[in-house]
Design an enzyme around this catalytic site. Structure first.
Site, PDB file in Angstrom:
ATOM      1  N   GLU A   1       9.416 -22.015  88.862  1.00  0.00           N
ATOM      2  CA  GLU A   1       9.917 -21.319  88.089  1.00  0.00           C
ATOM      3  C   GLU A   1      10.594 -20.253  88.559  1.00  0.00           C
ATOM      4  OE1 GLU A   1       6.559 -22.795  84.471  1.00  0.00           O
ATOM      5  OE2 GLU A   1       6.322 -20.952  85.477  1.00  0.00           O
TER       6      GLU A   1
ATOM      7  N   ASP B   1       0.061 -23.329  83.286  1.00  0.00           N
ATOM      8  CA  ASP B   1       0.093 -21.829  84.078  1.00  0.00           C
ATOM      9  C   ASP B   1      -0.852 -20.835  83.525  1.00  0.00           C
ATOM     10  OD1 ASP B   1       1.722 -22.975  86.104  1.00  0.00           O
ATOM     11  OD2 ASP B   1       3.375 -23.000  84.573  1.00  0.00           O
TER      12      ASP B   1
END
Length: 249
Positions: free
Chosen positions: A143, A33
């Site tokens: 997330e 990420d």
């Protein structure tokens, strides 16, 4: 994919303009990420972007991967080793509480991990103030929905360019922008303690969470877990609760 990346880059440029700042920075962990965000902000602000590597008792492989991201994106970078700072602060806190005979050993590992994340946040904002940059977050849709981030840690950011992207979509963006293959396919880890992996800690996989967010059928036990995580972490997405006095002052 080209259109998506171009739109994300333009959005980042617009945030810089609206905030009246010079550029963008991100903490580079060596994971997928943050690698994608590093590549995106380099495209958005070629001369005013910064990748920050912040070792804190970190796996040497992750530090190598973070440097691989710097090389692949050609982003300006800085390394701030937080190991000694973390040791001093955590030891001081634990000693003081232990003297009161109130230290909770069952919570020690989590408290330690969250302190690492919050020291990194503080480091990023100190650098952001110096450079007059925005702090860019790395959370993806999975997330964000499950609350898999530390409140006022990696969740303490100015903007979130990937919060609507599934983990799979992040991988596709990574391939398009040139993130190294070994980073795209590594096991996701927040580097919170030795051997820690995101999926083991969450109790389910990113693929399953992605499927849930896309409305596809998943096992009932996973569905129940994801919904429990979402409800339990609502406070992270909403910020601090406010007391409402109920009448004019």
């Amino acid at each position: 994919m080209k259109e998506l990346v171009e739109n994300m880059v333009q959005w980042l440029q617009q945030q810089v303009k609206e905030a009246g700042v010079k550029g963008l920075l991100v903490g580079v962990s060596g994971g997928l990420d943050s690698a994608v965000v590093a590549h995106l902000i380099k495209r958005a602000a070629p001369d005013h972007s910064l990748g920050v590597i912040m070792p804190c008792k970190s796996n040497p492989t992750d530090i190598k991967h973070a440097n691989d991201v710097v090389a692949s994106s050609n982003i300006n970078d800085i390394t701030v080793d937080l190991t000694a700072t973390h040791d001093t602060l955590f030891t001081t806190i634990s000693q003081q509480v232990t003297e009161k005979q109130e230290w909770q050993e069952a919570n020690e590992r989590l408290a330690d991990a969250n302190l690492r994340a919050r020291l990194r946040m503080s480091t990023l904002y100190t650098l952001a103030t110096n450079y007059n940059y925005l702090v860019v977050g790395t959370d993806n849709a999975a997330e964000w929905y499950t609350g898999y981030f530390t409140k006022y840690g990696d969740g303490g950011v100015d903007i979130l360019p990937m919060v609507e992207l599934t983990k799979q979509k992040v991988r596709e963006v990574a391939e398009f922008v040139g993130v190294p293959d070994h980073i795209i396919h590594k096991k996701p880890s927040a580097d919170l303690w030795e051997g820690q992996t995101d999926e083991a800690e969450m109790g389910t996989s990113y693929d399953v969470i992605d499927a849930y967010l896309q409305g596809r059928k998943i096992p009932e036990k996973d569905k129940a877990l994801i919904e429990k995580l979402h409800k339990r972490t609502e406070h992270k997405r909403n910020g601090a609760k406010h007391f409402h006095i109920g009448y004019p002052l």
